[in-house]
Motif scaffolding. Structure first.
Motif, short mmCIF file in Angstrom:
data_model
loop_
_atom_site.label_atom_id
_atom_site.label_comp_id
_atom_site.label_asym_id
_atom_site.label_seq_id
_atom_site.Cartn_x
_atom_site.Cartn_y
_atom_site.Cartn_z
N PRO A 280 7.84 52.27 -3.66
CA PRO A 280 7.91 51.49 -2.43
C PRO A 280 8.59 50.13 -2.66
O PRO A 280 8.54 49.58 -3.77
CB PRO A 280 6.44 51.31 -2.04
CG PRO A 280 5.71 52.39 -2.75
CD PRO A 280 6.46 52.65 -4.02
N ALA A 281 9.20 49.61 -1.62
CA ALA A 281 9.89 48.32 -1.73
C ALA A 281 8.94 47.22 -2.21
O ALA A 281 9.35 46.33 -2.96
CB ALA A 281 10.51 47.94 -0.39
N THR A 282 7.68 47.28 -1.78
CA THR A 282 6.72 46.24 -2.19
C THR A 282 6.47 46.29 -3.70
O THR A 282 6.30 45.25 -4.33
CB THR A 282 5.39 46.42 -1.45
OG1 THR A 282 4.93 47.77 -1.61
CG2 THR A 282 5.55 46.12 0.03
N VAL A 283 6.44 47.49 -4.27
CA VAL A 283 6.23 47.64 -5.71
C VAL A 283 7.45 47.14 -6.48
O VAL A 283 7.33 46.43 -7.49
CB VAL A 283 5.92 49.10 -6.07
CG1 VAL A 283 5.82 49.30 -7.58
CG2 VAL A 283 4.63 49.55 -5.39
N ARG A 284 8.62 47.48 -5.99
CA ARG A 284 9.85 47.02 -6.65
C ARG A 284 9.94 45.50 -6.60
O ARG A 284 10.33 44.85 -7.56
CB ARG A 284 11.08 47.65 -5.98
CG ARG A 284 11.09 49.18 -6.00
CD ARG A 284 12.46 49.75 -5.69
NE ARG A 284 13.07 49.26 -4.49
CZ ARG A 284 13.02 49.87 -3.30
NH1 ARG A 284 12.35 51.02 -3.16
NH2 ARG A 284 13.64 49.36 -2.24
N ARG A 285 9.56 44.94 -5.45
CA ARG A 285 9.63 43.49 -5.29
C ARG A 285 8.65 42.79 -6.23
O ARG A 285 8.97 41.76 -6.84
CB ARG A 285 9.34 43.10 -3.84
CG ARG A 285 9.70 41.67 -3.51
CD ARG A 285 9.59 41.42 -2.01
NE ARG A 285 10.43 40.31 -1.61
CZ ARG A 285 10.07 39.04 -1.68
NH1 ARG A 285 8.90 38.72 -2.18
NH2 ARG A 285 10.90 38.09 -1.30
N ALA A 286 7.46 43.36 -6.37
CA ALA A 286 6.47 42.77 -7.27
C ALA A 286 6.97 42.77 -8.71
O ALA A 286 6.74 41.82 -9.46
CB ALA A 286 5.15 43.53 -7.16
N ALA A 287 7.66 43.84 -9.10
CA ALA A 287 8.19 43.91 -10.46
C ALA A 287 9.27 42.86 -10.67
O ALA A 287 9.34 42.24 -11.76
CB ALA A 287 8.77 45.31 -10.73
N LYS A 288 10.05 42.60 -9.66
CA LYS A 288 11.09 41.57 -9.80
C LYS A 288 10.47 40.18 -9.86
O LYS A 288 10.92 39.33 -10.63
CB LYS A 288 12.09 41.68 -8.63
CG LYS A 288 12.99 42.91 -8.74
CD LYS A 288 14.10 42.91 -7.70
CE LYS A 288 13.58 43.31 -6.34
NZ LYS A 288 14.68 43.45 -5.35
N GLU A 289 9.44 39.95 -9.07
CA GLU A 289 8.75 38.67 -9.15
C GLU A 289 8.12 38.48 -10.53
O GLU A 289 8.14 37.37 -11.09
CB GLU A 289 7.68 38.57 -8.06
CG GLU A 289 8.24 38.36 -6.67
CD GLU A 289 7.14 38.11 -5.64
OE1 GLU A 289 5.97 38.03 -6.04
OE2 GLU A 289 7.48 38.03 -4.44
N ALA A 290 7.57 39.55 -11.07
CA ALA A 290 6.93 39.47 -12.39
C ALA A 290 7.96 39.16 -13.49
O ALA A 290 7.61 38.60 -14.54
CB ALA A 290 6.22 40.78 -12.71
#
Length: 297
Positions: A280-290
């Protein structure tokens, strides 16, 4: 003393006869209209706005192509000068005619209008929408690219356009390049994803086989692209793997290899979330923030 008391009496009398103004009632606060639903965050918004509107983008592109033009005479004169990575070169290039290899998208052609449409519609990249954009043949040249490549062509350099647009999009792409004014005499100068190269089997979107096909007939003076994979194949698309792929050629940057900025998309992005676009886009975004680093070193 009596005089002071009489003065005080007068003041008190006046105060009693004077009615103080009452404060006016305050109007009720005006309600600020709120959208019924806020749009989801789009990670490409700022990057696309920068790519489309900033003067700085134009300056960066122009200075890269201008600097490359300054290196071109030396590259032409030095018969040992070759820009193919070692794994892509299996012959002696010194007697071969000169060529330059360029990527297409966000290297010589600007596809940001398509990205702007995706942002406004709330959509993500998809093959059907991308093909519709390619078929429009509407992408404009990026700053400095026309001037440099046409100047190179006038000096006898053949320009090859190695792109991960599909081979089925070759006709539309060649037409777009010609309309934009790029030097492309024949369709053979465009090598899209899926192009067959005798004796070489490509892995996914790797461009190594297509670079080899150019190297069999030409000495490659320079390569231009907005991705590491435009220059050399990447064994492992991780942050470390990408750095390792480019490390042996560090001295070639700004000499034989020229990198254009693309903050909107690229293989750098999935390297941050395990190359798994099905998440999901939310999971991908969280990985980029991390992946962001706020440490002071």
């Amino acid at each position: 003393m009596r005089h002071a008391l009489s003065v005080l009496s007068v003041v008190a009398l006046l105060a009693g006869c004077t009615s103080l103004p009452q404060p006016a009632s305050l109007p009720a606060p005006t309600a600020v209209a709120q959208p019924a639903e806020l749009p989801p965050p789009d990670d490409t918004l700022n990057a696309t706005a920068w790519f489309q509107t900033s003067v700085e983008r134009d300056l960066v592109f122009r200075q890269i192509y201008r600097a490359a033009g300054g290196k071109l005479p030396a590259a032409l004169a030095d018969k040992s000068w070759d820009a193919l990575p070692r794994g892509d070169r299996g012959n002696d290039p010194r007697a071969l005619p000169p060529a330059i290899i360029v990527d297409v998208d966000e290297t010589v052609l600007d596809n940001s209008p398509n990205q702007a449409r995706l942002i406004r519609s709330g959509g993500e990249f998809n093959d059907a929408g991308w093909d519709a954009w390619v078929q429009q043949r509407a992408a404009k040249p990026l700053p400095g690219a026309l001037e440099f490549l046409n100047a190179a062509a006038r000096q006898g350099v053949t320009v090859f356009y190695i792109s991960n647009r599909s081979a089925a999009q070759a006709e539309a792409t060649v037409d777009n390049l010609r309309r934009a004014g790029f030097p492309i005499a024949g369709a053979g100068q465009f090598l899209g994803k899926g192009a067959v190269v005798e004796g070489c089997v490509a892995k996914g979107s790797d461009k190594g086989c297509r670079r080899q096909s150019v190297g069999r007939r030409y000495r490659v003076l320079m390569q231009f692209g907005d991705q590491v994979g435009d220059f050399v194949d990447i064994a492992s698309n991780t942050r470390d793997g990408r750095s390792q792929a480019i490390a042996p050629y560090a001295d070639w940057i700004g000499e034989r290899w020229w990198t254009l900025p693309n903050p909107v998309y690229g293989s750098w992005e999935p390297a941050l979330f395990g190359n798994d676009w099905k998440q999901p886009a939310t999971v991908r975004r969280a990985a980029k923030e991390a992946a962001l680093d706020d440490a002071v070193k």
